[in-house]
Write an enzyme that holds these catalytic residues in place. Structure first.
Site, PDB file in Angstrom:
ATOM      1  N   ASP A 249    -102.407  26.474  -1.786  1.00  0.00           N
ATOM      2  CA  ASP A 249    -103.428  27.151  -2.589  1.00  0.00           C
ATOM      3  C   ASP A 249    -104.464  26.097  -2.976  1.00  0.00           C
ATOM      4  O   ASP A 249    -104.489  25.025  -2.382  1.00  0.00           O
ATOM      5  CB  ASP A 249    -102.792  27.873  -3.792  1.00  0.00           C
ATOM      6  CG  ASP A 249    -102.103  26.910  -4.742  1.00  0.00           C
ATOM      7  OD1 ASP A 249    -102.339  25.685  -4.628  1.00  0.00           O
ATOM      8  OD2 ASP A 249    -101.326  27.380  -5.593  1.00  0.00           O
ATOM      9  N   GLU A 250    -105.298  26.388  -3.969  1.00  0.00           N
ATOM     10  CA  GLU A 250    -106.394  25.463  -4.260  1.00  0.00           C
ATOM     11  C   GLU A 250    -105.949  24.218  -5.035  1.00  0.00           C
ATOM     12  O   GLU A 250    -106.749  23.321  -5.278  1.00  0.00           O
ATOM     13  CB  GLU A 250    -107.512  26.196  -5.001  1.00  0.00           C
ATOM     14  CG  GLU A 250    -108.146  27.266  -4.128  1.00  0.00           C
ATOM     15  CD  GLU A 250    -109.627  27.469  -4.400  1.00  0.00           C
ATOM     16  OE1 GLU A 250    -110.148  26.922  -5.379  1.00  0.00           O
ATOM     17  OE2 GLU A 250    -110.254  28.185  -3.594  1.00  0.00           O
TER      18      GLU A 250
ATOM     19  N   HIS B 216     -94.834  18.023   2.094  1.00  0.00           N
ATOM     20  CA  HIS B 216     -95.027  17.004   1.057  1.00  0.00           C
ATOM     21  C   HIS B 216     -93.719  16.236   0.849  1.00  0.00           C
ATOM     22  O   HIS B 216     -92.647  16.846   0.803  1.00  0.00           O
ATOM     23  CB  HIS B 216     -95.469  17.671  -0.255  1.00  0.00           C
ATOM     24  CG  HIS B 216     -95.716  16.672  -1.344  1.00  0.00           C
ATOM     25  ND1 HIS B 216     -96.869  15.908  -1.396  1.00  0.00           N
ATOM     26  CD2 HIS B 216     -94.962  16.281  -2.393  1.00  0.00           C
ATOM     27  CE1 HIS B 216     -96.803  15.100  -2.436  1.00  0.00           C
ATOM     28  NE2 HIS B 216     -95.660  15.296  -3.065  1.00  0.00           N
TER      29      HIS B 216
HETATM   30  C1  GAR Z   1     -96.085  12.811   5.213  1.00  0.00           C
HETATM   31  O1  GAR Z   1     -95.037  12.107   4.594  1.00  0.00           O
HETATM   32  C2  GAR Z   1     -96.517  13.991   4.374  1.00  0.00           C
HETATM   33  O2  GAR Z   1     -95.461  14.574   3.688  1.00  0.00           O
HETATM   34  C3  GAR Z   1     -97.493  13.344   3.438  1.00  0.00           C
HETATM   35  O3  GAR Z   1     -98.222  12.478   4.258  1.00  0.00           O
HETATM   36  C4  GAR Z   1     -97.344  11.942   5.255  1.00  0.00           C
HETATM   37  C5  GAR Z   1     -98.036  12.019   6.589  1.00  0.00           C
HETATM   38  O4  GAR Z   1     -97.291  11.336   7.549  1.00  0.00           O
HETATM   39  N1  GAR Z   1     -98.321  14.332   2.798  1.00  0.00           N
HETATM   40  C6  GAR Z   1     -98.647  14.290   1.521  1.00  0.00           C
HETATM   41  O5  GAR Z   1     -98.341  13.383   0.771  1.00  0.00           O
HETATM   42  C7  GAR Z   1     -99.446  15.495   1.031  1.00  0.00           C
HETATM   43  N2  GAR Z   1     -99.642  15.425  -0.357  1.00  0.00           N
HETATM   44  P1  GAR Z   1     -97.560  11.585   9.096  1.00  0.00           P
HETATM   45  O6  GAR Z   1     -99.059  11.384   9.340  1.00  0.00           O
HETATM   46  O7  GAR Z   1     -96.754  10.527   9.766  1.00  0.00           O
HETATM   47  O8  GAR Z   1     -97.107  12.968   9.431  1.00  0.00           O
END
Ligand code: GAR
Length: 199
Positions: A145-146, A113
């Site tokens: 987790d959930e 994240h």
């Molecule tokens: C990443 O920055 C990841 O941390 C975020 O989505 C992006 C995916 O980029 N995830 C979240 O925000 C989860 N809540 P990618 O497809 O280039 O790996």
């Protein structure tokens, strides 16, 4: 010890999936990506998997735009089990995972994240950080987790926020940190793992 078998779930570009692939190719991560799945048939992550020759599949979410139906989660669990996945890595997967999948992989689903959780969970965490005028943000790898972006933290990386930052410059700096952090966190977990990972 055999290689750690990774399953990756993503909805978008797949740059974090690419970073895992690259770390394995460089020999920095003793693992193999044995399944890549996406809820978005045209997602770049699936194209990347195709280019790498990695097994990949589309998740049938029964036409729901954001819900992740139980039947779909059970199908993902089965596909991952059939591929002999040890650890499921969420890489920009934008649906909430619940019991059917979590029960099938207890303590075996992790997420990355783009913030220092518990700050700024949810969507576009880099925009939340810039709007909140914090001096630093970062990225987090945690067990799933959930909840939404909750679950015990495995590893974090701090990223400064510059006064001149735009949403996109900050996002790019965080993503560069993510690409270092995800393989490191898996390596750290790998050291602690035993049982199913022994040959
Ligand atoms: C990443 O920055 C990841 O941390 C975020 O989505 C992006 C995916 O980029 N995830 C979240 O925000 C989860 N809540 P990618 O497809 O280039 O790996």
């Amino acid at each position: 010890m055999r290689k750690l078998h990774l399953g990756v779930l993503g909805s978008g570009s797949g740059s974090n999936y690419q970073a895992l692939h690259d770390a394995i190719t460089r020999g920095d991560l003793d693992a193999e990506i044995v399944m890549v799945m996406s809820d978005i048939p045209q997602a770049r992550i699936l194209e990347r998997a195709r280019e790498h020759g990695a097994p990949h599949a589309v998740i049938d979410c029964r036409g729901f735009a954001s819900k992740f139906p139980s039947e779909s989660q059970a199908e993902v669990a089965l596909t991952m089990q059939e591929a002999k996945v040890d650890l499921i890595c969420l890489a920009g997967f934008m649906r909430l995972i619940k019991s059917p999948l979590l029960d099938a992989f207890p303590q075996r689903v992790i997420n990355i994240h783009p913030s220092l959780l518990p700050a700024f969970p949810g969507l576009k965490a880099w925009e939340q950080a810039l709007d909140a005028k914090v001096a630093e943000t970062g990225c987090t790898v945690h067990y799933v987790d959930e909840g939404m972006d909750t679950g015990p933290i495995i590893l974090q990386h701090r990223v400064p926020v510059w006064p001149t930052d735009s949403y996109s410059s900050l996002h790019q700096r965080i993503q560069e940190a993510e690409h270092q952090l995800y393989p490191q966190a898996i390596l750290q977990l790998r050291m602690k793992m035993d049982g199913p990972y022994e040959a």
